[in-house]
Design a protein around this motif. Sequence first.
Motif, PDB file in Angstrom:
ATOM      1  N   UNK A 134       0.805  -1.210   0.000  1.00 45.78           N
ATOM      2  CA  UNK A 134       0.000   0.000   0.000  1.00 45.78           C
ATOM      3  C   UNK A 134       0.837   1.258   0.000  1.00 45.78           C
ATOM      4  N   UNK A 135       0.130   2.404   0.141  1.00 40.09           N
ATOM      5  CA  UNK A 135       0.736   3.727   0.069  1.00 40.09           C
ATOM      6  C   UNK A 135       0.245   4.538   1.267  1.00 40.09           C
ATOM      7  N   UNK A 136       1.111   5.409   1.808  1.00 44.67           N
ATOM      8  CA  UNK A 136       0.730   6.326   2.882  1.00 44.67           C
ATOM      9  C   UNK A 136       1.297   7.696   2.586  1.00 44.67           C
ATOM     10  N   UNK A 137       0.561   8.753   3.005  1.00 46.50           N
ATOM     11  CA  UNK A 137       0.968  10.137   2.778  1.00 46.50           C
ATOM     12  C   UNK A 137       1.099  10.852   4.123  1.00 46.50           C
ATOM     13  N   UNK A 138       2.092  11.765   4.201  1.00 45.74           N
ATOM     14  CA  UNK A 138       2.273  12.559   5.415  1.00 45.74           C
ATOM     15  C   UNK A 138       2.638  13.981   4.985  1.00 45.74           C
ATOM     16  N   UNK A 139       1.909  14.973   5.540  1.00 46.29           N
ATOM     17  CA  UNK A 139       2.102  16.359   5.129  1.00 46.29           C
ATOM     18  C   UNK A 139       2.832  17.136   6.222  1.00 46.29           C
ATOM     19  N   UNK A 140       3.802  17.961   5.794  1.00 43.20           N
ATOM     20  CA  UNK A 140       4.572  18.825   6.689  1.00 43.20           C
ATOM     21  C   UNK A 140       4.509  20.238   6.132  1.00 43.20           C
ATOM     22  N   UNK A 141       4.134  21.176   6.988  1.00 46.96           N
ATOM     23  CA  UNK A 141       3.965  22.568   6.574  1.00 46.96           C
ATOM     24  C   UNK A 141       5.202  23.365   6.977  1.00 46.96           C
ATOM     25  N   UNK A 142       5.898  23.936   6.015  1.00 51.02           N
ATOM     26  CA  UNK A 142       7.059  24.785   6.274  1.00 51.02           C
ATOM     27  C   UNK A 142       6.580  26.226   6.400  1.00 51.02           C
ATOM     28  N   UNK A 143       6.860  26.816   7.610  1.00 52.09           N
ATOM     29  CA  UNK A 143       6.399  28.163   7.888  1.00 52.09           C
ATOM     30  C   UNK A 143       7.595  29.076   8.139  1.00 52.09           C
ATOM     31  N   UNK A 144       7.351  30.407   7.943  1.00 48.62           N
ATOM     32  CA  UNK A 144       8.394  31.390   8.187  1.00 48.62           C
ATOM     33  C   UNK A 144       8.255  31.923   9.612  1.00 48.62           C
ATOM     34  N   UNK A 145       9.319  31.823  10.416  1.00 43.56           N
ATOM     35  CA  UNK A 145       9.292  32.266  11.804  1.00 43.56           C
ATOM     36  C   UNK A 145       9.656  33.737  11.899  1.00 43.56           C
ATOM     37  N   UNK A 146       9.149  34.397  13.026  1.00 44.38           N
ATOM     38  CA  UNK A 146       9.395  35.819  13.245  1.00 44.38           C
ATOM     39  C   UNK A 146       9.801  36.018  14.699  1.00 44.38           C
ATOM     40  N   UNK A 147      10.425  37.166  15.021  1.00 42.27           N
ATOM     41  CA  UNK A 147      10.674  37.455  16.441  1.00 42.27           C
ATOM     42  C   UNK A 147       9.352  37.585  17.185  1.00 42.27           C
ATOM     43  N   UNK A 148       9.366  37.364  18.510  1.00 38.37           N
ATOM     44  CA  UNK A 148       8.111  37.465  19.265  1.00 38.37           C
ATOM     45  C   UNK A 148       7.620  38.904  19.357  1.00 38.37           C
TER      46      UNK A 148
END
Length: 810
Positions: free
Chosen positions: A496-510
């Motif tokens: 079979x087949x499996x999918x996994x999603x990862x979201x790349x986000x841009x970080x900022x200072x607090x």
Amino acid sequence: MRFITVRRCLLAELVLGTPELKILPSQPIQNRPISQSMLLSCRVEVENKNLVTSLQWHDTSGRVIGDNSDRYSVEAGIHTEHMPGGLALIIPMLQERHAGNYTCTAKYANTELLAKSVLIKTFVAITWEDAPEEQYPILNSDYKVRCKVTANPAPMVDWLQNGEQIPPGGRYIVETDGLLIVKATEADDGTYTCRAIVIETGELSERNIRVEVHTPPAFEKMDSSVTVVEANTASVMCKASGKPLPTYSWIKSSTREDLATADRFSVEKHTGVLTIRDISKDDDGEYKCVATNAAGKAERVVKINVILKPRIVTYKNISIATGKEAKLPCSASGRPLPTVTFRKLTSDRFVVGPQQDDRIVVENTRDDERHETIGTLSISNILRTDDGLYECIATNEGGEALKNVHLTVEFKPSFANTPMREAWSWQNNPVNITCLAESIPNATITWHRGDIELNGRYIDNNIRKFGEGPLSTLQILPIDRKYYGQYTCKAANPLGVALHEINLKEARPPSNVLQAKLEVITATTITFSFVGPAENGGLPVRKYAVQYKEERKDWRDARNKTWPVDSPYILEGLEPQTTYNFRFAAQNDVGFGNWAAPEHHTMPKRSYPEEPHILSNSGEDGVVMSPYSDHYELTWKIPADNGEPIDQYSIKYCPVKHVDGHWTETEYQCYTSDLSSAEHTAFVLRALTADTHYKIELRAHNKIGFSTPGEVVIKTARGKYTLKSLDPPVSATEGAALSSGAIVSIVVASLFVILIFVDLSCYVVNQAGLLMLICEKMRGSKTSDEDAKLGSDEKEPLKDAGKEATIQPR
């Protein structure tokens, strides 16, 4: 002339007496037994021995007997020897031919012939020709106690049993050559005396014969079959009675081999124990125990059954996909045939039949042709949790055999253990996104963005892939905002087949710190707590920073302080009765956020120290239990001095009782001790009473006054009251009562002095070292006033801090 000589002799006889020969022994007739030695001596009874000449012995035929050099005498077995005062006739071994008259002759004064004879008679002495001193009849058999005796004249024989005369008749019959016992019994045991008498010679001789009636071996009760185990050592008993005690031998019936000399076998012939070492299957069969004594022998057959330990013949690893049925066959041999069961390692054993888990069944079948048991473990609707080691256990009377195989459960890919759902990057820092696909067999991983497979037909130098599976990492260099977004990890295997999603986000200072709460303020210190920023920029806050200055000064003259998150947020070294402005910022891995709006606080005036904090572990009732019965070590943390240095500590402790919810001092005396040094952090209270409550008050003092007391109630341990010293209590830092912290301080100070001495030597000798560096710095540019204001704190390190936070490729 002759007349004159004779006349002189007659005159001598008248004066000295008549000469004569004397034979010793003096009996004229000598009765002697044959085969013994004999000596007769002949001497002349006269005063003047010199008148005697020609002293001789003559045999029965009148011939002169010579000495042992005379051939005739030696052949005749008789000779003479001169002895003091006479001549001896010696017969070394008397025979019947030596019987007769023997004459001794001599001349006296060369004129008178002297002679004397003796008659030797011979007889045959009593001789025991066949009369053994120990004889052994057989039980219930006729037996002749042998006693054959000869003599000449013939002897007369009679019998005694245990010293009593045996009367004629009955079961005892006297015969010429022995005593016949009819049907001997054990009661016939004893000492029999065979007595021979020759009346003519008066000879009497006795022969004591010990008679012991022997009984043939008879086996005692014993097992007709014995079971032994292969490869072990076993002993088989064989026991029989009999007199005398029998000896034993063991014979293997099939080969007729005497096992006393066989390999791996040993026979104890006196006890009948057969020992077999390293038993093999060929030792199975019949064995004969033979018990033997002088009365006969007996035989007994014993069947030895050899149990063959179980052996796993075949048991193999298998692989099966989830949802299907797995069968683990395990064949085992042994005698008797073993029972086969199974166990998953770390679980209970599966017995034959259905199990608590109705998917699992264990069956046993017999293969009589191959002499094997075939056990089968069946698991239907296989799950991933069924994967693991399974043990086949074959058991019979000889023991058990074990073997492990692996049941591999094949399944389609799964990202259950891939925790990464999002990743962060900033300022073009490379970032790794990783996925781990669990599957059997291993999956192949590809990365996708939308419908495009990355590093397939699509090539981007800012995206690199490491690993094809089951672990794969995508390294992304986000030089443009288009690289931020969703990435898909795709794992595939034959199932079979499996999918996994990862979201790349841009970080900022607090964002700004929402609130800085004033918790504690003293004349020289201030303690804050923070309400963090509303937005952390995608990454957790790592630090908080404060920038502070006196109210009338410019922010360019401000000092900085940075604290790690969750540490005590304390500012020290502030001036009493001075107003300060404070502003705060938060930092994450990207950098510091903006300063929040300033706030101001005025420090209190100088005052007495803060209350000392006593370090202790109290129980539920607030009482600290001392491990000792007669002393207690009090430790505390140095309090804030509120602008004036602490110059002493005052310690008061009193015995107390708990009355109406309060600790009340008893009638006993209270003790007070003052410590002049502000560096003290420990004190030992001595001469305490066992199993007693004490209330302790600790005050810090500066030139303004005493602090409020820190209080603690302790209880000493039970035990005999031991007043080690009546002297006043002393500081734990004095003498032998030094605390561990003081000892460490002394050691560190000593090391520091040694380092200064070494550094000074380097400066004087080699123009090197820390002092040399300080001197060079002093020659250079002056330190700015602004830096001097900062002291050990930071000055404006926050503006470029964001450049330090990067995510390194992994």
